[in-house]
Enzyme design. Structure first.
Site, PDB file in Angstrom:
ATOM      1  N   GLY A 183       0.846  -1.185   0.009  1.00  0.00           N
ATOM      2  CA  GLY A 183       0.075   0.183  -0.109  1.00  0.00           C
ATOM      3  C   GLY A 183       0.991   1.159  -0.053  1.00  0.00           C
ATOM      4  O   GLY A 183       1.973   1.358  -0.302  1.00  0.00           O
ATOM      5  N   GLU A 204       2.624  -9.230  -0.229  1.00  0.00           N
ATOM      6  CA  GLU A 204       1.381  -8.520  -0.564  1.00  0.00           C
ATOM      7  C   GLU A 204       0.248  -9.618  -0.664  1.00  0.00           C
ATOM      8  O   GLU A 204       0.323 -10.607  -1.328  1.00  0.00           O
ATOM      9  CB  GLU A 204       1.271  -7.613  -1.517  1.00  0.00           C
ATOM     10  CG  GLU A 204      -0.063  -7.137  -1.826  1.00  0.00           C
ATOM     11  CD  GLU A 204      -0.924  -6.378  -0.948  1.00  0.00           C
ATOM     12  OE1 GLU A 204      -0.392  -5.633  -0.472  1.00  0.00           O
ATOM     13  OE2 GLU A 204      -2.104  -6.600  -0.796  1.00  0.00           O
ATOM     14  N   GLY A 272      -2.064  -1.215   7.029  1.00  0.00           N
ATOM     15  CA  GLY A 272      -3.076  -0.195   7.246  1.00  0.00           C
ATOM     16  C   GLY A 272      -3.204   0.311   8.515  1.00  0.00           C
ATOM     17  O   GLY A 272      -2.273   0.076   9.289  1.00  0.00           O
ATOM     18  N   HIS A 445       3.718  25.281 -22.248  1.00  0.00           N
ATOM     19  CA  HIS A 445       4.700  24.243 -22.777  1.00  0.00           C
ATOM     20  C   HIS A 445       6.104  24.798 -22.588  1.00  0.00           C
ATOM     21  O   HIS A 445       6.509  25.792 -22.693  1.00  0.00           O
ATOM     22  CB  HIS A 445       4.494  24.431 -24.466  1.00  0.00           C
ATOM     23  CG  HIS A 445       5.567  23.480 -25.174  1.00  0.00           C
ATOM     24  ND1 HIS A 445       5.513  22.062 -25.162  1.00  0.00           N
ATOM     25  CD2 HIS A 445       6.785  23.939 -25.825  1.00  0.00           C
ATOM     26  CE1 HIS A 445       6.496  21.654 -25.942  1.00  0.00           C
ATOM     27  NE2 HIS A 445       7.294  22.734 -26.229  1.00  0.00           N
TER      28      HIS A 445
HETATM   29  P1  NAI Z   1      -2.890   0.688   2.833  1.00  0.00           P
HETATM   30  O1  NAI Z   1      -4.297   0.396   3.153  1.00  0.00           O
HETATM   31  O2  NAI Z   1      -2.468   1.812   1.943  1.00  0.00           O
HETATM   32  O3  NAI Z   1      -2.163  -0.592   2.405  1.00  0.00           O
HETATM   33  C1  NAI Z   1      -2.022  -1.678   3.166  1.00  0.00           C
HETATM   34  C2  NAI Z   1      -1.683  -2.884   2.253  1.00  0.00           C
HETATM   35  O4  NAI Z   1      -1.424  -3.942   2.863  1.00  0.00           O
HETATM   36  C3  NAI Z   1      -2.887  -3.315   1.264  1.00  0.00           C
HETATM   37  O5  NAI Z   1      -2.068  -3.454  -0.147  1.00  0.00           O
HETATM   38  C4  NAI Z   1      -3.289  -4.534   1.489  1.00  0.00           C
HETATM   39  O6  NAI Z   1      -3.862  -5.289   0.525  1.00  0.00           O
HETATM   40  C5  NAI Z   1      -2.321  -5.100   2.244  1.00  0.00           C
HETATM   41  N1  NAI Z   1      -2.339  -6.123   3.205  1.00  0.00           N
HETATM   42  C6  NAI Z   1      -3.262  -6.140   4.207  1.00  0.00           C
HETATM   43  N2  NAI Z   1      -3.355  -7.258   5.133  1.00  0.00           N
HETATM   44  C7  NAI Z   1      -2.306  -8.040   4.850  1.00  0.00           C
HETATM   45  C8  NAI Z   1      -1.583  -8.969   5.101  1.00  0.00           C
HETATM   46  N3  NAI Z   1      -2.170  -9.970   6.216  1.00  0.00           N
HETATM   47  N4  NAI Z   1      -0.671  -9.323   4.449  1.00  0.00           N
HETATM   48  C9  NAI Z   1      -0.260  -8.897   3.308  1.00  0.00           C
HETATM   49  N5  NAI Z   1      -0.754  -7.834   2.935  1.00  0.00           N
HETATM   50  C10 NAI Z   1      -1.810  -6.947   3.709  1.00  0.00           C
HETATM   51  O7  NAI Z   1      -2.278   1.049   4.416  1.00  0.00           O
HETATM   52  P2  NAI Z   1      -0.793   1.649   4.889  1.00  0.00           P
HETATM   53  O8  NAI Z   1       0.180   1.662   3.605  1.00  0.00           O
HETATM   54  O9  NAI Z   1      -0.402   0.858   5.774  1.00  0.00           O
HETATM   55  O10 NAI Z   1      -1.060   2.978   4.895  1.00  0.00           O
HETATM   56  C11 NAI Z   1      -2.067   3.372   5.967  1.00  0.00           C
HETATM   57  C12 NAI Z   1      -2.736   4.399   5.698  1.00  0.00           C
HETATM   58  O11 NAI Z   1      -1.991   5.835   5.878  1.00  0.00           O
HETATM   59  C13 NAI Z   1      -3.237   4.824   4.222  1.00  0.00           C
HETATM   60  O12 NAI Z   1      -4.520   4.035   3.764  1.00  0.00           O
HETATM   61  C14 NAI Z   1      -3.108   6.139   3.909  1.00  0.00           C
HETATM   62  O13 NAI Z   1      -4.511   6.333   4.101  1.00  0.00           O
HETATM   63  C15 NAI Z   1      -2.302   6.618   4.813  1.00  0.00           C
HETATM   64  N6  NAI Z   1      -1.115   7.110   4.130  1.00  0.00           N
HETATM   65  C16 NAI Z   1      -1.144   7.959   3.356  1.00  0.00           C
HETATM   66  C17 NAI Z   1      -0.157   8.492   2.430  1.00  0.00           C
HETATM   67  C18 NAI Z   1      -0.148   9.423   1.412  1.00  0.00           C
HETATM   68  O14 NAI Z   1      -1.363  10.081   1.283  1.00  0.00           O
HETATM   69  N7  NAI Z   1       0.677   9.610   0.752  1.00  0.00           N
HETATM   70  C19 NAI Z   1       1.296   7.870   2.856  1.00  0.00           C
HETATM   71  C20 NAI Z   1       1.244   6.855   3.874  1.00  0.00           C
HETATM   72  C21 NAI Z   1       0.143   6.614   4.532  1.00  0.00           C
END
Ligand code: NAI
Ligand code: FAD
Length: 467
Positions: A183, A204, A272, A445
């Site tokens: 993610g 993943e 997440g 441009h």
């Molecule tokens: P995420 O929801 O973006 O990604 C979590 C990933 O983990 C997904 O691809 C999911 O399929 C995978 N996953 C879930 N359970 C799993 C398992 N048991 N085994 C393997 N893979 C698994 O969550 P993430 O990256 O932790 O970020 C959390 C939140 O923080 C994001 O949803 C976002 O809202 C926020 N965030 C935003 C950023 C931005 O705006 N640039 C940067 C970092 C975080």
């Protein structure tokens, strides 16, 4: 006991922005924060520090990989992780001090300690030394945010099995890092260390990376990251992660159901985040967190207790700083008797890798599921003169427009500077522009923004000019 028009619990981008807007609208406002620095996850252990490290590592990566082609020669190039972390800490501390300055400027009382409900108008603030005092508020806004999530078997020990918080403070460049979750956090922080030379292996659960985004993004971006050296183990079900002292071993089931193991110096758990209400005393006001740990709110962001509201990561919706901020403003204006509006469909999402990824509106998969007839305008970034000039040619801009009305319904892009480019799409969609509207706007441009015009032309009548 001090009395306020509004008490806000939590000083992240939701809470502190709500506080400023309440104060601007003449409300006597207090904010409670359990940590000594203001700014919440975003400023302390989220958006700001991660972007500081992304920027530093990007400089290093460019110096190592593209400077020579630009005709810039360097010898003895070396990454100094301790200095990178120190600069990041300085950026964080300046930004957090900025929030304190804004609280003082707007005459907002800051109470340091854990806030917990005594009753619907009283919040107890318990300081780190155990002393406490009660404050009274006509209205109370819960803005307590979120914490890293994990599943059984992958509990972070914060030493070798780490969350984003520890990954932002490593004092060494790992040789290898396993990242659980492809993610946003996994790919951003994976990029930081990948660019510094760490071997990144992403495990993943889903069949694609960035599974919640338009499918075309994950597909294309996986190719880009593989070229950078990322390894992806998709459709893997993590069973356990063990700290072996100087290494970690992850055991997973692959898609055939076979047990496989991966070893590395560190394992970053990025699966997440979960809403955070520990110690808030919700039970004392008759509130119950739902099964996702979130505080339930109605369209006015109001809980079932009429004077208690909740915003940001602790409620449903995207866990993004700008979403939390907008909700903070929404509540403040509502409390002042105004009629604010929030368009949840137009909250842009950005992944700050390089190239950047940005999106707004509906994905192709969502349009299909809703039975909406749409057309696609796609433009490859490599066809832009500016992209060739700067050597950032990867990616595309994809515009989804209604087949009949031509209204832009979704924009998805991988491109250098996509984080800023996406705002053209957000503005256009807020005004319900058609793809042709964008196609007929004169774009400077040579810029990456010409990719938006070209994708819009492609969506309009398949009349992109530079492909
Ligand atoms: P995420 O929801 O973006 O990604 C979590 C990933 O983990 C997904 O691809 C999911 O399929 C995978 N996953 C879930 N359970 C799993 C398992 N048991 N085994 C393997 N893979 C698994 O969550 P993430 O990256 O932790 O970020 C959390 C939140 O923080 C994001 O949803 C976002 O809202 C926020 N965030 C935003 C950023 C931005 O705006 N640039 C940067 C970092 C975080
Ligand atoms: P938070 O920022 O989590 O703030 C809540 C605050 O409440 C905390 O300071 C906490 O200490 C305090 N608190 C909790 N309980 C109590 C209590 N009982 N009493 C007193 N205080 C309490 N989002 C983006 O939009 N762009 C990004 O680039 C981005 N990058 C990120 C990178 C990382 C590594 C992470 C982890 C997150 C990132 N996010 C990003 C997500 C963003 O940080 C959150 O969406 C945002 O901080 C949520 O704001 P909030 O105000 O709801 O809560």
């Amino acid at each position: 006991m001090s009395s306020y028009d509004v008490i806000i619990i939590g000083s992240g981008p939701g809470g502190y922005v709500a506080a400023i807007r309440c104060a601007q609208l003449g409300m006597n406002t207090a904010i409670i924060e359990k940590y000594n620095t203001l700014g919440g996850t975003c400023l302390n252990v989220g958006c700001i520090p991660s972007k500081a490290l992304l920027d530093s590592s990007e400089h290093f990566h460019n110096a190592a990989h593209s400077f020579s082609e630009h005709g810039i020669e360097l010898t003895g190039l070396k990454a100094n992780i301790k200095q990178m972390i120190q600069r990041k800490n300085d950026v964080v501390s300046q930004t957090c001090s900025g929030v304190k300055f804004l609280m003082d400027k707007n005459k907002i009382d800051v109470h340091t300690g854990v806030g917990s409900f005594v009753d619907k108008n009283t919040v107890k603030v318990t300081a780190a030394d155990g002393t406490s005092n009660n404050i009274n508020g006509k209205n109370i806004i819960i803005a307590t945010g979120s914490k890293p999530n994990f599943f059984p078997g992958m509990e972070p020990d914060k030493k070798r099995i780490i969350t984003s918080t520890e990954a932002l403070n490593l004092q060494e460049i790992p040789k290898k890092m396993i990242v659980i979750g492809a993610g946003v956090i996994g790919l951003e922080l994976g990029s930081v260390y990948g660019r510094l030379g760490t071997e990144i292996e992403v495990v993943e659960f889903s069949p694609t990376i960035l599974p919640t985004m338009d499918a075309s993004i994950g597909k294309e971006f996986a190719k880009i990251l593989k070229k950078e050296g990322f390894k992806f183990q998709l459709e893997h079900r993590v069973q356990k992660v063990e700290n072996k002292g100087k290494s970690v071993v992850l055991t997973a089931l692959n898609k055939k159901g076979e047990e496989v193991t991966f070893e590395a110096d560190y394992c970053l758990v990025a699966v997440g985040r979960k809403a955070y209400t520990d110690g808030l005393g919700l039970e004392n006001v008759g509130l119950v967190a739902n099964n996702r740990g979130q505080v339930e709110v109605n369209d006015h962001l109001q809980t079932v207790v009429p004077n208690i509201y909740a915003i940001g990561d602790v409620v449903r919706g995207a866990m993004l700083a700008h979403k939390a901020e907008e909700e903070g403003v929404f509540i403040a204006e509502q409390l002042a008797g105004q009629k604010p509006h929030m368009n949840y469909n137009l909250i842009p999402g950005v992944v700050y890798t390089w190239p950047e990824i940005a999106a707004v509106g509906k994905t192709e998969e969502e349009l299909k599921a809703a039975g909406v007839e749409y057309k696609i305008g796609n433009f490859p970034i490599k066809a832009l003169g500016r992209a060739r000039a700067s050597m950032d040619t990867a990616g595309f801009i994809k515009i989804l427009a209604d087949k009949t009305t031509d209204e832009v319904l979704g924009v998805h892009m991988i491109a250098a500077r996509a984080a800023d480019l996406i705002m053209e799409a957000v503005v256009a969609m807020e005004y319900r522009a058609s793809a042709e509207d964008i196609a007929r706007i004169c774009h400077p441009h040579p810029t990456y923004s010409e990719g938006m015009k070209e994708a819009a032309m492609a969506a309009t009548e398949n009349r992109a000019m530079h492909i």
